[in-house]
Design a protein around this motif. Structure first.
Motif, PDB file in Angstrom:
ATOM      1  N   VAL A  86      -9.534   6.844 -10.763  1.00  0.00           N
ATOM      2  CA  VAL A  86      -9.312   7.244 -12.154  1.00  0.00           C
ATOM      3  C   VAL A  86     -10.255   6.476 -13.075  1.00  0.00           C
ATOM      4  O   VAL A  86     -10.822   7.025 -14.030  1.00  0.00           O
ATOM      5  CB  VAL A  86      -7.841   7.002 -12.544  1.00  0.00           C
ATOM      6  N   ALA A  87     -10.470   5.204 -12.792  1.00  0.00           N
ATOM      7  CA  ALA A  87     -11.349   4.380 -13.622  1.00  0.00           C
ATOM      8  C   ALA A  87     -12.785   4.867 -13.594  1.00  0.00           C
ATOM      9  O   ALA A  87     -13.521   4.722 -14.578  1.00  0.00           O
ATOM     10  CB  ALA A  87     -11.282   2.923 -13.156  1.00  0.00           C
ATOM     11  N   GLU A  88     -13.205   5.448 -12.469  1.00  0.00           N
ATOM     12  CA  GLU A  88     -14.599   5.865 -12.297  1.00  0.00           C
ATOM     13  C   GLU A  88     -14.855   7.308 -12.713  1.00  0.00           C
ATOM     14  O   GLU A  88     -16.024   7.698 -12.852  1.00  0.00           O
ATOM     15  CB  GLU A  88     -14.999   5.740 -10.823  1.00  0.00           C
ATOM     16  N   THR A  97     -13.529  20.066 -11.671  1.00  0.00           N
ATOM     17  CA  THR A  97     -12.654  20.200 -10.513  1.00  0.00           C
ATOM     18  C   THR A  97     -11.532  21.192 -10.791  1.00  0.00           C
ATOM     19  O   THR A  97     -11.236  22.066  -9.954  1.00  0.00           O
ATOM     20  CB  THR A  97     -12.073  18.828 -10.118  1.00  0.00           C
ATOM     21  N   MET A  98     -10.898  21.079 -11.930  1.00  0.00           N
ATOM     22  CA  MET A  98      -9.821  22.005 -12.272  1.00  0.00           C
ATOM     23  C   MET A  98     -10.366  23.420 -12.461  1.00  0.00           C
ATOM     24  O   MET A  98      -9.717  24.402 -12.076  1.00  0.00           O
ATOM     25  CB  MET A  98      -9.097  21.534 -13.531  1.00  0.00           C
ATOM     26  N   GLU A  99     -11.538  23.532 -13.034  1.00  0.00           N
ATOM     27  CA  GLU A  99     -12.139  24.854 -13.239  1.00  0.00           C
ATOM     28  C   GLU A  99     -12.402  25.553 -11.908  1.00  0.00           C
ATOM     29  O   GLU A  99     -12.057  26.731 -11.737  1.00  0.00           O
ATOM     30  CB  GLU A  99     -13.453  24.713 -14.021  1.00  0.00           C
ATOM     31  N   GLY A 131      -2.691  18.401  -1.563  1.00  0.00           N
ATOM     32  CA  GLY A 131      -1.808  19.156  -2.428  1.00  0.00           C
ATOM     33  C   GLY A 131      -0.349  18.804  -2.230  1.00  0.00           C
ATOM     34  O   GLY A 131       0.528  19.331  -2.925  1.00  0.00           O
ATOM     35  N   LEU A 132      -0.083  17.894  -1.288  1.00  0.00           N
ATOM     36  CA  LEU A 132       1.279  17.436  -1.022  1.00  0.00           C
ATOM     37  C   LEU A 132       1.455  15.962  -1.339  1.00  0.00           C
ATOM     38  O   LEU A 132       2.573  15.491  -1.547  1.00  0.00           O
ATOM     39  CB  LEU A 132       1.628  17.682   0.457  1.00  0.00           C
ATOM     40  N   ARG A 133       0.346  15.222  -1.340  1.00  0.00           N
ATOM     41  CA  ARG A 133       0.406  13.800  -1.663  1.00  0.00           C
ATOM     42  C   ARG A 133      -0.972  13.372  -2.162  1.00  0.00           C
ATOM     43  O   ARG A 133      -1.988  13.935  -1.755  1.00  0.00           O
ATOM     44  CB  ARG A 133       0.793  12.968  -0.439  1.00  0.00           C
ATOM     45  N   ALA A 134      -1.006  12.377  -3.023  1.00  0.00           N
ATOM     46  CA  ALA A 134      -2.265  11.889  -3.593  1.00  0.00           C
ATOM     47  C   ALA A 134      -2.533  10.473  -3.117  1.00  0.00           C
ATOM     48  O   ALA A 134      -1.652   9.618  -3.175  1.00  0.00           O
ATOM     49  CB  ALA A 134      -2.221  11.936  -5.111  1.00  0.00           C
ATOM     50  N   GLY A 137      -8.358   7.180  -4.952  1.00  0.00           N
ATOM     51  CA  GLY A 137      -9.711   7.726  -4.921  1.00  0.00           C
ATOM     52  C   GLY A 137      -9.770   9.238  -4.856  1.00  0.00           C
ATOM     53  O   GLY A 137     -10.859   9.809  -4.893  1.00  0.00           O
ATOM     54  N   TRP A 138      -8.619   9.880  -4.769  1.00  0.00           N
ATOM     55  CA  TRP A 138      -8.578  11.332  -4.628  1.00  0.00           C
ATOM     56  C   TRP A 138      -7.893  11.997  -5.823  1.00  0.00           C
ATOM     57  O   TRP A 138      -7.475  13.152  -5.748  1.00  0.00           O
ATOM     58  CB  TRP A 138      -7.844  11.718  -3.339  1.00  0.00           C
ATOM     59  N   GLY A 139      -7.767  11.284  -6.938  1.00  0.00           N
ATOM     60  CA  GLY A 139      -6.985  11.778  -8.067  1.00  0.00           C
ATOM     61  C   GLY A 139      -7.351  13.171  -8.556  1.00  0.00           C
ATOM     62  O   GLY A 139      -6.485  14.055  -8.611  1.00  0.00           O
ATOM     63  N   PRO A 140      -8.611  13.424  -8.964  1.00  0.00           N
ATOM     64  CA  PRO A 140      -8.954  14.745  -9.499  1.00  0.00           C
ATOM     65  C   PRO A 140      -8.745  15.865  -8.474  1.00  0.00           C
ATOM     66  O   PRO A 140      -8.197  16.916  -8.806  1.00  0.00           O
ATOM     67  CB  PRO A 140     -10.439  14.606  -9.874  1.00  0.00           C
ATOM     68  N   TYR A 141      -9.166  15.621  -7.239  1.00  0.00           N
ATOM     69  CA  TYR A 141      -9.018  16.645  -6.204  1.00  0.00           C
ATOM     70  C   TYR A 141      -7.548  16.915  -5.927  1.00  0.00           C
ATOM     71  O   TYR A 141      -7.107  18.071  -5.880  1.00  0.00           O
ATOM     72  CB  TYR A 141      -9.729  16.189  -4.935  1.00  0.00           C
ATOM     73  N   ALA A 142      -6.762  15.859  -5.752  1.00  0.00           N
ATOM     74  CA  ALA A 142      -5.338  16.037  -5.477  1.00  0.00           C
ATOM     75  C   ALA A 142      -4.637  16.727  -6.646  1.00  0.00           C
ATOM     76  O   ALA A 142      -3.786  17.607  -6.442  1.00  0.00           O
ATOM     77  CB  ALA A 142      -4.686  14.681  -5.185  1.00  0.00           C
ATOM     78  N   ALA A 143      -4.979  16.350  -7.861  1.00  0.00           N
ATOM     79  CA  ALA A 143      -4.369  16.994  -9.029  1.00  0.00           C
ATOM     80  C   ALA A 143      -4.647  18.490  -9.022  1.00  0.00           C
ATOM     81  O   ALA A 143      -3.762  19.311  -9.326  1.00  0.00           O
ATOM     82  CB  ALA A 143      -4.887  16.355 -10.313  1.00  0.00           C
TER      83      ALA A 143
END
Length: 225
Positions: A86-88, A97-99, A131-134, A137-143
């Motif tokens: 998240v910091a980076e 990523t969301m798009e 998609g089941l757990r975050a 380092g995987w915040g944007p992708y997992a979200a």
């Protein structure tokens, strides 16, 4: 009349494996940003047709789906994976990523709903264990994958004549996975991951489920070797 399936991100890796798995029983539309990227799989599957469009260009997508009046299967496989804490991670990475992983999926589905309804079709969302757990380092992708799961859940309730399946595979031995492992500072070993063919067979199993069954979620994990 043979059923028709549209597969996004079909030029290589898992998308190409899904195309091979569905080819014997379906007429295929294979998606990628550029038609040139599809040449190898189109040469291999001669009856398949290209669906070249940048899925984040919504006007281009709207033009590309014109003429698709009936669609039996829509497999959302295209996506991106930009990793970082998240910091980076900048706002631009979050937006991109969301798009790519959520908004493009929702818009293509929305535009194709009349064709899917006409066929009593099946929407397959290639999600992820993320998609089941975050994990760190995987915040944007997992979200984005959590959001994709929510999209599938909502669609399932809103469109009772359709089937909607979320596939949650663990890591898959693809070129994208190689890049991820290298970014993590590891050494890629394909034997530690699921094969694309295994996940593709799970997709076909969902699609081939008898009409009285609704396969809502499939979770796959690689077996430690």
């Amino acid at each position: 009349m043979r059923p028709t399936a549209l597969i996004t991100g079909a030029s290589r890796g898992l998308g190409a494996a899904i195309a091979r798995e569905l080819a014997p029983g379906h007429d295929l539309l294979l998606g990628a940003r550029k038609e040139d990227a599809l040449k190898p799989i189109l040469t291999e599957l001669e009856a398949a047709k290209p669906f070249p469009v940048d899925l984040t260009d919504h006007a281009a997508v709207a033009a590309a789906v014109k003429g698709i009046d009936r669609l039996d299967v829509l497999v959302h496989n295209a996506g991106i994976a930009d990793l970082g804490t998240v910091a980076e991670t900048s706002a631009e990475v979050w937006r991109n990523t969301m798009e790519a992983n959520v908004i493009a999926v929702a818009e293509l589905t929305r535009l194709l709903l009349p064709a899917l309804r006409a066929a009593g079709g099946h929407v397959v969302l290639i999600n992820s264990g993320a998609g089941l757990r975050a994990n760190a380092g995987w915040g944007p992708y997992a979200a984005s994958k959590f959001a994709l799961r929510a999209l599938g859940d909502a669609l399932r309730h809103e469109e009772p004549t359709l089937r909607v399946t979320s596939i949650h595979p663990g890591r898959i031995a693809t070129d994208m996975q190689r890049e991820i492992v290298e970014a993590e500072g590891g050494e890629f070993d394909a034997d530690q991951f699921l094969t694309p063919e295994t996940v593709a067979r799970a997709v076909r199993t969902a699609i081939d489920t008898a009409p009285d069954g609704h396969p809502t979620e499939i979770v796959l994990r690689p077996i430690a070797r």
